[in-house]
Design a protein around this motif. Structure first.
Motif, mmCIF file in Angstrom:
data_model
loop_
_atom_site.group_PDB
_atom_site.id
_atom_site.type_symbol
_atom_site.label_atom_id
_atom_site.label_comp_id
_atom_site.label_asym_id
_atom_site.label_seq_id
_atom_site.Cartn_x
_atom_site.Cartn_y
_atom_site.Cartn_z
ATOM 1 N N ASN A 95 6.547 8.436 -9.477
ATOM 2 C CA ASN A 95 6.863 8.269 -10.892
ATOM 3 C C ASN A 95 6.359 6.935 -11.455
ATOM 4 O O ASN A 95 6.635 6.599 -12.610
ATOM 5 N N GLN A 96 5.668 6.180 -10.620
ATOM 6 C CA GLN A 96 4.999 4.938 -11.039
ATOM 7 C C GLN A 96 5.940 3.952 -11.733
ATOM 8 O O GLN A 96 5.594 3.333 -12.740
ATOM 9 N N ASP A 97 7.132 3.798 -11.150
ATOM 10 C CA ASP A 97 8.077 2.817 -11.691
ATOM 11 C C ASP A 97 8.126 1.553 -10.836
ATOM 12 O O ASP A 97 9.014 0.720 -10.990
ATOM 13 N N MET A 98 7.160 1.414 -9.912
ATOM 14 C CA MET A 98 7.043 0.259 -9.027
ATOM 15 C C MET A 98 8.269 0.080 -8.142
ATOM 16 O O MET A 98 8.674 -1.033 -7.796
ATOM 17 N N LEU A 128 10.611 2.627 -4.981
ATOM 18 C CA LEU A 128 10.707 3.881 -4.238
ATOM 19 C C LEU A 128 12.144 4.375 -4.300
ATOM 20 O O LEU A 128 13.062 3.706 -3.805
ATOM 21 N N ASP A 129 12.332 5.559 -4.931
ATOM 22 C CA ASP A 129 13.672 6.136 -5.009
ATOM 23 C C ASP A 129 13.973 6.892 -3.715
ATOM 24 O O ASP A 129 13.167 6.909 -2.773
ATOM 25 N N ALA A 130 15.133 7.522 -3.667
ATOM 26 C CA ALA A 130 15.579 8.168 -2.429
ATOM 27 C C ALA A 130 14.609 9.247 -1.967
ATOM 28 O O ALA A 130 14.298 9.347 -0.771
ATOM 29 N N ASP A 131 14.117 10.066 -2.891
ATOM 30 C CA ASP A 131 13.187 11.136 -2.510
ATOM 31 C C ASP A 131 11.859 10.567 -2.019
ATOM 32 O O ASP A 131 11.269 11.085 -1.051
ATOM 33 N N GLU A 132 11.388 9.510 -2.670
ATOM 34 C CA GLU A 132 10.122 8.900 -2.251
ATOM 35 C C GLU A 132 10.255 8.230 -0.889
ATOM 36 O O GLU A 132 9.346 8.312 -0.049
ATOM 37 N N LEU A 133 11.385 7.600 -0.652
ATOM 38 C CA LEU A 133 11.626 6.999 0.659
ATOM 39 C C LEU A 133 11.708 8.061 1.748
ATOM 40 O O LEU A 133 11.247 7.846 2.874
ATOM 41 N N LYS A 134 12.279 9.197 1.412
ATOM 42 C CA LYS A 134 12.339 10.290 2.386
ATOM 43 C C LYS A 134 10.931 10.782 2.726
ATOM 44 O O LYS A 134 10.632 11.095 3.887
ATOM 45 N N THR A 161 0.826 -1.199 0.000
ATOM 46 C CA THR A 161 0.000 0.000 0.000
ATOM 47 C C THR A 161 0.863 1.254 0.000
ATOM 48 O O THR A 161 0.617 2.206 -0.740
ATOM 49 N N VAL A 162 1.900 1.240 0.829
ATOM 50 C CA VAL A 162 2.820 2.378 0.881
ATOM 51 C C VAL A 162 3.520 2.553 -0.466
ATOM 52 O O VAL A 162 3.674 3.677 -0.966
ATOM 53 N N LEU A 163 3.934 1.457 -1.077
ATOM 54 C CA LEU A 163 4.592 1.530 -2.379
ATOM 55 C C LEU A 163 3.692 2.210 -3.404
ATOM 56 O O LEU A 163 4.121 3.128 -4.116
ATOM 57 N N VAL A 164 2.436 1.794 -3.473
ATOM 58 C CA VAL A 164 1.512 2.370 -4.459
ATOM 59 C C VAL A 164 1.300 3.860 -4.191
ATOM 60 O O VAL A 164 1.304 4.682 -5.121
ATOM 61 N N GLU A 165 1.132 4.237 -2.946
ATOM 62 C CA GLU A 165 0.798 5.620 -2.618
ATOM 63 C C GLU A 165 1.981 6.576 -2.763
ATOM 64 O O GLU A 165 1.798 7.750 -3.085
ATOM 65 N N PHE A 166 3.201 6.101 -2.545
ATOM 66 C CA PHE A 166 4.361 6.998 -2.558
ATOM 67 C C PHE A 166 5.192 6.897 -3.832
ATOM 68 O O PHE A 166 6.157 7.648 -3.995
ATOM 69 N N ASP A 167 4.844 6.001 -4.719
ATOM 70 C CA ASP A 167 5.575 5.828 -5.975
ATOM 71 C C ASP A 167 5.105 6.878 -6.985
ATOM 72 O O ASP A 167 4.308 6.602 -7.875
#
Length: 220
Positions: A69-72, A74-80, A61-67
């Protein structure tokens, strides 16, 4: 009882705010945890190091909501963004930790930041906290991690996952896993209807929490 907010909310903030949403009688989010406590040469508790690995459903759920750029992934900014959201949402709950010294609550400093990572499709949260004032190991010091709303289950699967670095001589450690039925029986007078209707208004859930108990002689 209050209306339950779904974990599958459609805004990023609400997704992780669900960590502290009012609960009914059982958890909806699950995390495996590790706690490492660092002790200084002066016998003072220096830091608590927390690691939480969340269940697959919540992690996805977190992956879908915070991704964004929709690349499936989480990059550094999304993880932050994930870490910052968790940091803010848990501030009012002392980051699910409680520390007591001879039965009295110990104030803990809020972590400066949290670190989020995604490993094997599971969200991992790491952070460090410190006592607000010097906490010397004498008498009995207890450390526990629990969600006072019962919404999130923080589980230490093995006793070794509650560890102490540089345990002083004359001290012993024990992991206490309360029996739920026994805990209810011992505290039934305080487990009132108001508690179940407003679980965020008290901290009685700590009677069910797995805790690390360090006992030291006063003169050790």
């Amino acid at each position: 009882m209050p209306v339950r907010k779904s974990i599958l909310v459609k805004t990023a903030t609400a997704t992780l705010m669900a960590l502290t949403a009012p609960a009914l009688s059982h958890p909806h989010i699950f995390a495996e945890a590790r706690l490492d406590i660092t002790i200084g040469k002066d016998r003072n508790v220096e830091a608590l190091h927390h690691v939480w690995r969340f269940d697959d459903l919540f992690s996805s759920t977190v992956l879908v909501e915070f991704d964004k750029n929709q690349d499936m992934a989480l990059d550094a900014d999304e993880l932050k963004d994930v870490a910052d959201t968790v940091h803010a949402s848990l501030a009012d709950y002392n980051y699910f930790q409680t520390v007591t010294h001879d039965g009295k609550d110990v104030d803990m400093r809020a972590p400066d930041r949290l670190i989020a990572d995604f490993v094997d499709n599971q969200l991992i949260i790491l952070f460090e906290t410190k006592p607000d004032a010097a906490l010397t190991l004498d008498g009995k010091v207890d450390f526990a991690v629990y969600d006072p709303t019962f919404y999130t289950a923080i589980d230490f699967l093995e006793d070794a996952y509650m560890a102490v670095e540089a345990m002083p001589d004359g001290c012993s450690r024990a992991v206490i896993r309360p029996d739920a039925e026994e805990a209810i029986a011992q505290n039934q007078q305080t487990l009132t209807e108001a508690f179940f209707n407003d679980p965020t208004g008290n901290d009685l859930s700590k009677i069910f929490a797995t805790r690390l108990e360090i006992t030291c002689g006063r003169d050790s």
